[in-house]
Design a protein around this motif. Sequence first.
Motif, PDB file in Angstrom:
ATOM      1  N   LEU A 249       0.841  -1.200   0.000  1.00 33.35           N
ATOM      2  CA  LEU A 249       0.000   0.000   0.000  1.00 33.35           C
ATOM      3  C   LEU A 249       0.872   1.243   0.000  1.00 33.35           C
ATOM      4  N   ASP A 250       1.900   1.232   0.815  1.00 32.19           N
ATOM      5  CA  ASP A 250       2.831   2.361   0.858  1.00 32.19           C
ATOM      6  C   ASP A 250       3.552   2.508  -0.484  1.00 32.19           C
ATOM      7  N   HIS A 251       4.070   1.411  -0.990  1.00 33.98           N
ATOM      8  CA  HIS A 251       4.864   1.415  -2.238  1.00 33.98           C
ATOM      9  C   HIS A 251       4.045   1.907  -3.437  1.00 33.98           C
TER      10      HIS A 251
ATOM     11  N   VAL B 275      12.670  -1.683  -0.491  1.00 33.35           N
ATOM     12  CA  VAL B 275      11.708  -2.779  -0.333  1.00 33.35           C
ATOM     13  C   VAL B 275      12.442  -4.046   0.088  1.00 33.35           C
ATOM     14  N   ASP B 276      13.569  -4.331  -0.545  1.00 34.35           N
ATOM     15  CA  ASP B 276      14.341  -5.528  -0.217  1.00 34.35           C
ATOM     16  C   ASP B 276      14.828  -5.485   1.236  1.00 34.35           C
ATOM     17  N   ALA B 277      15.294  -4.333   1.676  1.00 40.05           N
ATOM     18  CA  ALA B 277      15.753  -4.191   3.056  1.00 40.05           C
ATOM     19  C   ALA B 277      14.587  -4.335   4.034  1.00 40.05           C
ATOM     20  N   ALA B 278      13.426  -3.824   3.660  1.00 39.66           N
ATOM     21  CA  ALA B 278      12.247  -3.965   4.517  1.00 39.66           C
ATOM     22  C   ALA B 278      11.892  -5.440   4.681  1.00 39.66           C
TER      23      ALA B 278
ATOM     24  N   LEU C 192       6.382   6.542   2.066  1.00 42.17           N
ATOM     25  CA  LEU C 192       7.215   7.258   3.026  1.00 42.17           C
ATOM     26  C   LEU C 192       8.647   7.253   2.520  1.00 42.17           C
ATOM     27  N   ASP C 193       9.337   8.336   2.715  1.00 42.98           N
ATOM     28  CA  ASP C 193      10.745   8.397   2.335  1.00 42.98           C
ATOM     29  C   ASP C 193      11.568   8.046   3.565  1.00 42.98           C
TER      30      ASP C 193
END
Length: 188
Positions: free
Chosen positions: A162-164, A175-178, A169-170
């Motif tokens: 949803l964020d992406h 995404v990979d790190a998340a 958010l900056d």
Amino acid sequence: MARNNERRSALADAGIRVLAEEGARGLTHRAVDAAAGTPRGTASNYFPTRDDLISALVDRIGERLTPDPEVVASRDTRPPDRALFADYLRDVVRRLSADPHVSLALFELRLEAARRPAIAATLGAWRQRAFQEDVAFHGDSGLPGGQTELALFHYAIDGLMLDHLTAPLDTGLSVDAAIAEFVDRILQ
């Protein structure tokens, strides 16, 4: 009238585009016909009611989000550890990101489910079935974690997507790190 599965899929794909671009209120049989480039009335021949149309969209979303069997098979020889699980999550996010109309349509349906019990029933049954399939696959594969952890990953990936796809958010976190953080923190 004989049903043409190719046309049915094309109409459902057009419905997904309409839903993603116009929202639930813009999803009409006429809008689907226009998006599919079919004669007026074609969508209503395949999906007589709005609930039938929405049910077909849910089914088509499921088809389009199904993992590639070759990708799944290519991971069969790897040990069922956190790294493999993270790769499965990355594949989920890749599929959701590669087809933003599907992801946005799914979010639209989830919002509409809060207002329409029929959509909540259809979408809820599909989501619950998909979740149980995920739990079974996870268990059969010997991956770490259980049903609770998988639910937490579903919640996390939903929020990430949803964020992406909307107003991200900056945070400086890719995404990979998340995903790596999700795995490390949830599978302790």
